[in-house]
Design a protein around this motif. Structure first.
Motif, short mmCIF file in Angstrom:
data_model
loop_
_atom_site.label_atom_id
_atom_site.label_comp_id
_atom_site.label_asym_id
_atom_site.label_seq_id
_atom_site.Cartn_x
_atom_site.Cartn_y
_atom_site.Cartn_z
N PRO A 140 -45.92 -17.71 -7.13
CA PRO A 140 -46.55 -16.57 -7.79
C PRO A 140 -46.14 -15.23 -7.18
CG PRO A 140 -48.14 -17.71 -6.40
CD PRO A 140 -46.91 -18.56 -6.43
N LYS A 141 -45.71 -15.25 -5.92
CA LYS A 141 -45.24 -14.02 -5.27
C LYS A 141 -43.80 -14.22 -4.82
CE LYS A 141 -48.39 -13.52 -2.06
NZ LYS A 141 -49.20 -12.89 -1.00
N GLU B 142 -43.02 -14.76 -12.98
CA GLU B 142 -43.34 -16.06 -12.40
C GLU B 142 -42.54 -17.19 -13.03
OE1 GLU B 142 -47.45 -16.98 -11.96
OE2 GLU B 142 -47.98 -14.98 -11.24
N ARG C 267 -45.04 -2.52 -13.94
CA ARG C 267 -45.58 -3.82 -13.58
C ARG C 267 -47.01 -3.93 -14.08
NH1 ARG C 267 -44.82 -7.47 -9.09
NH2 ARG C 267 -46.13 -9.26 -9.56
N GLN D 137 -48.17 -10.20 -14.02
CA GLN D 137 -46.91 -10.91 -13.83
C GLN D 137 -45.82 -10.44 -14.78
OE1 GLN D 137 -48.51 -14.84 -14.75
NE2 GLN D 137 -47.15 -14.99 -16.51
N ASP E 185 -41.35 -12.22 -17.57
CA ASP E 185 -42.37 -12.86 -16.76
C ASP E 185 -41.82 -13.08 -15.36
OD1 ASP E 185 -44.23 -14.49 -15.56
OD2 ASP E 185 -44.44 -15.87 -17.25
N GLN F 283 -35.12 -11.21 -12.13
CA GLN F 283 -35.85 -11.70 -13.29
C GLN F 283 -35.37 -11.08 -14.60
OE1 GLN F 283 -37.55 -14.16 -13.91
NE2 GLN F 283 -38.74 -14.81 -12.14
N ASP G 224 -41.42 -5.85 -4.69
CA ASP G 224 -42.88 -5.82 -4.54
C ASP G 224 -43.30 -5.23 -3.20
OD1 ASP G 224 -42.88 -7.09 -6.96
OD2 ASP G 224 -43.33 -9.08 -6.15
#
Length: 515
Positions: A143-144, A285, A380, A383, A283, A257, A321
């Motif tokens: 998730p991160k 994730e 952002r 997700q 997405d 991504q 992030d």
């Protein structure tokens, strides 16, 4: 790059005679399967090994089924046929079967059907008319994108393997040696751990799997493998809780991504704005295609990380992030003397741009080793990462920060060597002098603009590489003491194995970070 427009033929209207279209795997559905989507895992165990397409013909017809791999990064190559069958069938309920080879790459495939003059095909953002088969390997995602020592991570896994072996690797060298992972070329940080997965063969599940120990800040992979030969990888960064070096290396995880063609919606096309202009969010994730290794990862990141380790550089690794968590450029400047962007830092938020620009204004040094950096603003929301607009159209041309900005791209169609433009300190010890050439670069290139800071120096150029556009390698200093280097070509960092290029990067590093 911008999203590509489709030049595909529309579905032909005309004589049909096919209805009740349905696809299955001949076994139990996986979570998310539906009438036009099925999951197949062709490992030879008799469970989900085939795709069965059924339909009703109102009259006899010749039916052709093409299995298509979709891809839109290159114009004119939106699809590739990997398997076909053509059958003359009587009226009534009929079936066609695709038995994928064990080596078929895990991803979704569109099964295009042609009946006479009627074509059943899926296009992004359009009503689905064709079956889709998801070839399942071992898909996993955190998730991160980074973890500090002591943090736990919940891994989301999708596979119908009965058991899994999990092991963490640290990317430390480019050389493959005994005990190192064959794909990521990393050093094992944990022993393999076997997990019984039989209770989760029909739906994704989460597993608390990684507890980062006292490991160096760096790039890591979790490898998941099954006894049938399937393997998957999940990249993640281990960061320090507090800065421990005067240099930060920012891996461009937003760009990873953006270029991820993983299809979560099940229409057979990757969920990325590089596939369809109708898509403006990705997405964060999602698993990555290519068994979990991000697109162009080797060119953008791995060779440079290997160089850091070979030369004994001590750095703190960050993701987009992590950069976002700095409250201001002042805080970033108090932590680091140099911030390096080794890869394709194309997509940044307003806060990231503000932080890095203020950092530069505070005298912080910057090193850009790719091209087309700080090109798009993204936002952002949980997700989801949403593309907003080009920074130059928002009144903040990226050349004002980087020194150069995107000027042309051709997907690698033409590449050429840099020509040294004045033998400065940057080329000391490289053996290169004014007019000498080195490397072979392209894909996307940068050049100076009216927004470039005063006194921006040209170190090397690739003249007239793409339609009259030249690539430019530059360097500038600010009155506040900041020093900024930009390579000007997308695949520059991939050439750092060349001794001359390695020395060039070392010279820049020494000037910006000290010995």
């Amino acid at each position: 790059m911008s999203a590509l427009a489709f030049g595909l033929a529309a579905v032909l209207a005309g004589s049909g005679g096919l209805n009740g279209l349905h696809v299955s795997n001949g076994s139990r559905p996986f979570a998310g399967d539906n009438r036009l989507l099925t999951t197949v895992s062709p490992n030879g165990d008799g469970f989900r090994d085939r795709a069965v397409v059924s339909f009703r013909l109102t009259r006899p017809a010749t039916v052709r089924m093409d299995v298509l791999r979709t891809d839109t990064l290159r114009p004119g190559r939106a699809t590739k046929t990997i398997w076909s069958t053509r059958r003359r069938l009587r009226a009534g309920r009929r079936t066609l079967v695709w038995r994928p080879a064990r080596s078929t790459e895990p991803r979704t495939y569109v099964l295009r059907l042609t009946v006479g003059k009627r074509v059943y095909m899926n296009f992004p953002g359009k009503r689905r008319q064709a079956p889709v088969v998801r070839i399942q390997g071992i898909e996993a995602a955190f998730p991160k994108r980074s973890y500090a020592p002591g943090e736990e991570a919940d891994l989301r896994i999708s596979t119908d393997a009965a058991s899994l072996r999990l092991q963490v690797f640290y990317y430390s060298s480019q050389a493959v040696r005994p005990g190192r992972d064959f794909k990521t070329e990393g050093t094992a940080m944990t022993s393999p751990v076997r997990i019984d997965w039989r209770a989760h063969r029909n739906a994704p599940a989460r597993l608390r799997v990684v507890r980062a120990g006292d490991w160096p800040s760096g790039l890591y992979f979790l490898r998941l493998s099954a006894s049938d030969g399937r393997v998957g990888y999940v990249p993640f960064v281990v960061r320090r809780r507090n800065p421990s070096s005067h240099v930060a290396v920012v891996l461009s995880t937003n760009t990873w991504q953006a270029y991820n063609f993983w299809d979560s919606t099940g229409d057979g096309w990757g969920d990325s704005w590089y596939v369809s202009g109708a898509t403006n969010s990705v997405d964060l994730e999602r698993p990555f295609l290519d068994f979990g290794v991000p697109f162009r990862f080797r060119d953008w990141d791995l060779d440079f990380v290997a160089w850091l380790n070979r030369t004994g550089k001590r750095v703190d690794f960050l993701t987009d992030d992590d950069l976002e968590t700095f409250r201001s450029g002042d805080e970033l400047a108090s932590a680091y003397d140099l911030v390096v962007f080794p890869g394709h830092a194309e997509y940044v938020t307003q806060h990231e741009y503000d932080v890095v620009e203020r950092y530069r204004d505070d005298g912080g040094n910057l090193m850009f080793l790719s091209a087309n950096n700080f090109f798009w603003e993204v936002r952002r929301n949980g997700q989801l990462l949403t593309k907003v607009a080009q920074w130059r159209n928002l009144g903040r041309p990226e050349a004002g920060l980087v020194g150069v900005q995107f000027t042309a791209g051709d997907y690698g169609g033409r590449q050429g060597p840099y020509v040294v433009r004045g033998s400065t300190w940057a080329f000391s010890g490289t053996g290169l002098h004014d007019g000498d050439t080195f490397g072979r670069y392209g894909y996307e290139i940068d050049a100076r603009s009216d927004a470039s800071p005063p006194g921006t120096q040209l170190l090397a150029s690739i003249p007239n590489l793409m339609g009259g556009h030249s690539a430019e390698m530059t360097y500038y200093e600010t009155p506040g003491g900041a020093k900024v280097f930009a390579a000007g070509a997308l695949n520059f960092a991939a050439s750092i194995g060349d001794p001359a290029v390695a020395q060039l990067v070392e010279n820049v590093w020494t000037r910006l970070a000290g010995p």
